[in-house]
Motif scaffolding. Structure first.
Motif, short mmCIF file in Angstrom:
data_model
loop_
_atom_site.label_atom_id
_atom_site.label_comp_id
_atom_site.label_asym_id
_atom_site.label_seq_id
_atom_site.Cartn_x
_atom_site.Cartn_y
_atom_site.Cartn_z
N ASN A 77 0.94 -1.11 -0.54
CA ASN A 77 -0.26 -0.03 0.29
C ASN A 77 0.95 1.48 -0.05
OD1 ASN A 77 -2.87 1.83 0.71
ND2 ASN A 77 -1.58 2.22 1.99
N THR A 78 1.66 1.08 0.99
CA THR A 78 2.53 2.36 0.70
C THR A 78 3.56 2.86 -0.29
OG1 THR A 78 3.26 2.34 3.44
CG2 THR A 78 4.60 3.76 2.32
N TYR A 79 3.80 1.58 -0.90
CA TYR A 79 4.58 1.88 -1.83
C TYR A 79 3.89 2.06 -3.09
CZ TYR A 79 7.19 -0.02 -6.09
OH TYR A 79 7.77 -0.50 -7.66
N ALA A 84 2.47 5.41 4.41
CA ALA A 84 2.71 7.32 3.17
C ALA A 84 2.17 7.71 4.35
CB ALA A 84 1.83 6.46 2.36
N ASP A 85 1.10 7.44 5.01
CA ASP A 85 0.19 8.33 5.95
C ASP A 85 -0.16 8.10 7.22
OD1 ASP A 85 -2.11 6.89 5.58
OD2 ASP A 85 -1.97 7.31 3.73
N GLU A 86 0.12 8.74 7.81
CA GLU A 86 -0.57 8.45 10.04
C GLU A 86 -1.62 7.56 9.76
OE1 GLU A 86 -0.08 12.75 12.01
OE2 GLU A 86 0.00 13.49 10.36
N GLY A 87 -2.56 7.62 8.63
CA GLY A 87 -3.64 6.15 9.02
C GLY A 87 -3.11 4.99 9.20
N GLU A 88 -2.12 4.91 7.98
CA GLU A 88 -1.75 3.25 8.26
C GLU A 88 -0.64 3.27 9.15
OE1 GLU A 88 -0.09 0.76 4.40
OE2 GLU A 88 0.65 3.34 4.38
N ARG A 104 -5.38 16.11 4.93
CA ARG A 104 -3.46 16.59 5.94
C ARG A 104 -2.60 17.62 4.98
NH1 ARG A 104 -3.97 15.81 10.44
NH2 ARG A 104 -4.19 13.81 11.91
N THR A 105 -2.43 18.67 5.52
CA THR A 105 -2.16 19.45 3.79
C THR A 105 -1.21 19.98 5.41
OG1 THR A 105 -3.65 21.29 4.24
CG2 THR A 105 -3.96 19.56 2.49
N THR A 106 0.08 21.03 4.94
CA THR A 106 0.94 21.95 5.27
C THR A 106 -0.05 23.12 6.24
OG1 THR A 106 2.67 21.37 4.11
CG2 THR A 106 3.16 22.77 6.13
N ALA A 107 -1.09 23.94 4.89
CA ALA A 107 -1.93 24.91 4.89
C ALA A 107 -2.98 24.35 6.56
CB ALA A 107 -1.96 25.17 4.03
N CYS A 167 10.62 13.15 -0.43
CA CYS A 167 9.41 12.39 0.52
C CYS A 167 9.17 12.39 1.57
CB CYS A 167 9.97 10.65 -0.19
SG CYS A 167 10.95 9.83 0.20
N LYS A 168 8.18 12.34 2.01
CA LYS A 168 7.64 12.19 3.58
C LYS A 168 7.72 10.42 4.00
CE LYS A 168 5.96 15.22 7.09
NZ LYS A 168 5.45 16.18 7.83
N VAL A 169 7.98 9.78 4.47
CA VAL A 169 7.26 8.70 5.49
C VAL A 169 7.75 8.77 6.77
CG1 VAL A 169 8.10 5.71 5.36
CG2 VAL A 169 8.84 7.38 3.35
N TYR A 170 5.83 8.28 7.60
CA TYR A 170 5.31 7.94 8.60
C TYR A 170 6.59 7.38 8.80
CZ TYR A 170 2.84 12.10 8.28
OH TYR A 170 3.02 13.83 7.67
#
Length: 194
Positions: free
Chosen positions: A33-35, A63-67, A145-148, A44-47
Motif C-alpha cells: 500500500n505504501t509502495y 505513506a500517511d499517519e492513518g496507515e 492533511r496539508t501543511t496549510a 518524500c516523507k515517510v511516517y
C-alpha cells in the motif's frame, strides 16, 4: 523515536525504500500500500515506527499517519507482529482492513496470509470498538492533511478553540473550498463555523 523521515528517495522496491536524510540512508520496510502511494519523486516523507528487539532495530514506514495508526492497532493484538501487520497492509487496503474489522467481516480478514480463524476473531474482538470510537474508522473518513491545514489548526488552537472541533471544521472548509485555499482563508472560514 522517529516520527517521520523527510528526505530524498534513493531506492524503492515493493518491500522497502531507502530514504537519505541528513547524509544518512534509512532502510525502511514498507507495505505494498505504501509502495503504491509513494511516488517516484526524489523528495518524500515517510511516517515511521521503530521496532526494537534484542538482536535488531527495524524501521517500518507508511505513506500517511492513518496507515501507521492502523498498523499500531493491528500489532497491539496478541499474535500479530510487525511482519504480519505489514503483510495485512500489503494484502488488502487499509480502508478494507478497517472496514472488515468494524463490520466483523471474518472471511475477508481470514483471506490474508497468516491470519487464521482465531486471530481474525481476536482482531475483531479487540479492535472493533476502538476503530468505531475513532469515527467509524479513521481511514474511512480520514481527515485531509496539508501543511496549510496544520498551520490553520495550530492557529485555531492558539486562539483557544478545542482541537477536535477545529479539525472537524477545517476538514469541512477544505472539502468545500479545496486544498489550494491559503492558510488565512482557511482560518477565516473556520472561524465563521466555530
Amino acid at each position: 523515536m522517529f516520527e517521520y523521515i523527510d528526505g530524498r528517495l534513493t531506492f524503492k522496491c515493493p518491500t522497502y525504500v531507502i530514504v537519505e536524510a541528513g547524509g544518512i540512508g534509512y532502510h525502511i520496510n514498507i507495505s505494498l500500500n505504501t509502495y503504491s502511494n509513494l511516488g517516484d519523486d526524489e523528495r518524500c516523507k515517510v511516517y515511521t515506527w521503530l521496532h526494537v528487539k534484542e538482536d535488531a532495530h527495524t524501521l517500518y514506514g507508511f505513506a500517511d499517519e492513518g496507515e501507521r495508526r492502523l498498523f499500531l492497532h493491528l500489532i497491539s493484538v496478541s499474535g500479530i507482529g510487525p511482519g504480519t501487520g505489514r503483510m495485512m497492509l500489503s494484502s488488502i487496503t487499509p480502508v478494507e482492513i478497517q472496514s472488515a474489522i468494524v463490520t466483523g467481516d471474518l472471511p475477508l480478514i481470514q483471506r490474508i496470509k497468516g491470519i487464521g480463524a482465531k486471530t481474525a476473531q481476536r482482531l475483531v474482538l479487540e479492535l472493533q470498538d476502538k476503530l468505531k470510537k475513532e469515527g467509524q474508522g479513521s481511514l474511512i473518513a480520514a481527515p485531509l492533511r496539508t501543511t496549510a491545514r496544520e498551520e490553520a489548526l495550530s492557529a485555531l488552537i492558539m486562539l483557544g478553540f478545542a482541537k477536535p472541533a477545529s479539525e472537524k471544521v477545517l476538514d469541512n472548509v477544505i472539502k468545500t473550498g479545496g486544498l489550494e485555499l491559503p492558510v488565512e482563508q482557511m482560518i477565516k472560514l473556520a472561524l465563521k463555523n466555530l
